[in-house]
Scaffold this motif. Structure first.
Motif, PDB file in Angstrom:
ATOM      1  N   CYS A   1       0.909  -1.182  -0.057  1.00  0.00           N
ATOM      2  CA  CYS A   1       0.001  -0.022  -0.002  1.00  0.00           C
ATOM      3  C   CYS A   1       0.954   1.186   0.044  1.00  0.00           C
ATOM      4  O   CYS A   1       1.588   1.740   1.049  1.00  0.00           O
ATOM      5  N   ALA A   2       0.630   2.060  -1.162  1.00  0.00           N
ATOM      6  CA  ALA A   2       1.334   3.281  -1.082  1.00  0.00           C
ATOM      7  C   ALA A   2       0.346   4.370  -0.716  1.00  0.00           C
ATOM      8  O   ALA A   2      -0.370   4.901  -1.674  1.00  0.00           O
TER       9      ALA A   2
ATOM     10  N   ASP B   1      -1.309   7.393   2.397  1.00  0.00           N
ATOM     11  CA  ASP B   1      -1.097   8.348   3.469  1.00  0.00           C
ATOM     12  C   ASP B   1      -1.192   7.511   4.652  1.00  0.00           C
ATOM     13  O   ASP B   1      -2.057   6.505   4.904  1.00  0.00           O
ATOM     14  N   SER B   2      -0.472   8.000   5.659  1.00  0.00           N
ATOM     15  CA  SER B   2      -0.427   7.247   7.039  1.00  0.00           C
ATOM     16  C   SER B   2      -1.681   7.223   7.656  1.00  0.00           C
ATOM     17  O   SER B   2      -1.838   6.387   8.539  1.00  0.00           O
ATOM     18  N   HIS B   3      -2.585   8.134   7.511  1.00  0.00           N
ATOM     19  CA  HIS B   3      -3.656   8.293   8.510  1.00  0.00           C
ATOM     20  C   HIS B   3      -4.568   7.139   7.909  1.00  0.00           C
ATOM     21  O   HIS B   3      -5.855   6.894   8.631  1.00  0.00           O
ATOM     22  N   TRP B   4      -4.545   6.406   6.884  1.00  0.00           N
ATOM     23  CA  TRP B   4      -5.341   5.553   6.329  1.00  0.00           C
ATOM     24  C   TRP B   4      -4.897   4.032   6.679  1.00  0.00           C
ATOM     25  O   TRP B   4      -5.585   3.135   6.293  1.00  0.00           O
ATOM     26  N   TYR B   5      -3.695   3.911   7.386  1.00  0.00           N
ATOM     27  CA  TYR B   5      -3.054   2.538   7.587  1.00  0.00           C
ATOM     28  C   TYR B   5      -4.104   1.607   8.353  1.00  0.00           C
ATOM     29  O   TYR B   5      -4.274   0.348   8.044  1.00  0.00           O
TER      30      TYR B   5
ATOM     31  N   TYR C   1       3.553  -1.181   3.848  1.00  0.00           N
ATOM     32  CA  TYR C   1       2.999   0.419   3.913  1.00  0.00           C
ATOM     33  C   TYR C   1       4.180   1.189   3.126  1.00  0.00           C
ATOM     34  O   TYR C   1       5.433   1.231   3.755  1.00  0.00           O
ATOM     35  N   GLU C   2       3.965   1.952   2.241  1.00  0.00           N
ATOM     36  CA  GLU C   2       4.975   2.855   1.885  1.00  0.00           C
ATOM     37  C   GLU C   2       4.290   4.296   1.881  1.00  0.00           C
ATOM     38  O   GLU C   2       3.130   4.548   1.503  1.00  0.00           O
ATOM     39  N   LYS C   3       4.874   5.333   2.707  1.00  0.00           N
ATOM     40  CA  LYS C   3       4.379   6.612   2.891  1.00  0.00           C
ATOM     41  C   LYS C   3       4.816   7.436   1.781  1.00  0.00           C
ATOM     42  O   LYS C   3       6.020   7.763   1.571  1.00  0.00           O
TER      43      LYS C   3
ATOM     44  N   PHE D   1       5.734  10.556  -0.661  1.00  0.00           N
ATOM     45  CA  PHE D   1       5.893  11.968  -0.489  1.00  0.00           C
ATOM     46  C   PHE D   1       5.351  12.826  -1.729  1.00  0.00           C
ATOM     47  O   PHE D   1       5.354  12.238  -2.899  1.00  0.00           O
TER      48      PHE D   1
END
Length: 71
Positions: A33-34, A36-40, A64-66, A68
């Motif tokens: 998953c690439a 945004d961290s608030h969706w993890y 997870y890939e955050k 940029f």
């Protein structure tokens, strides 16, 4: 394309993954998953609910890939 705010939009994804696995006979799953961290948390919970990922199965993993930037 999946709308993270609508868990039912993951149903088609889950069906496709499970159908492909039946054809290939594979047991290992890696979800990448690439996002945004608030969706993890949200995405992980839905993937588990749809049984794309089973927490007790050591052959199922998520990465997870955050990303940029915005593009």
């Amino acid at each position: 394309k999946i709308d993270f705010e609508k868990p039912e939009s993951f149903t088609a994804l889950a069906r496709a993954i499970l159908a492909r696995e039946k054809l290939s006979g594979g047991k290992n799953r890696l979800v990448y998953c690439a996002i945004d961290s608030h969706w993890y948390h949200v995405v992980t919970e839905i993937l588990c609910k749809e049984q794309v990922l089973i927490r007790s199965n050591p052959q199922h993993r998520i990465v997870y890939e955050k990303p940029f930037g915005w593009d």
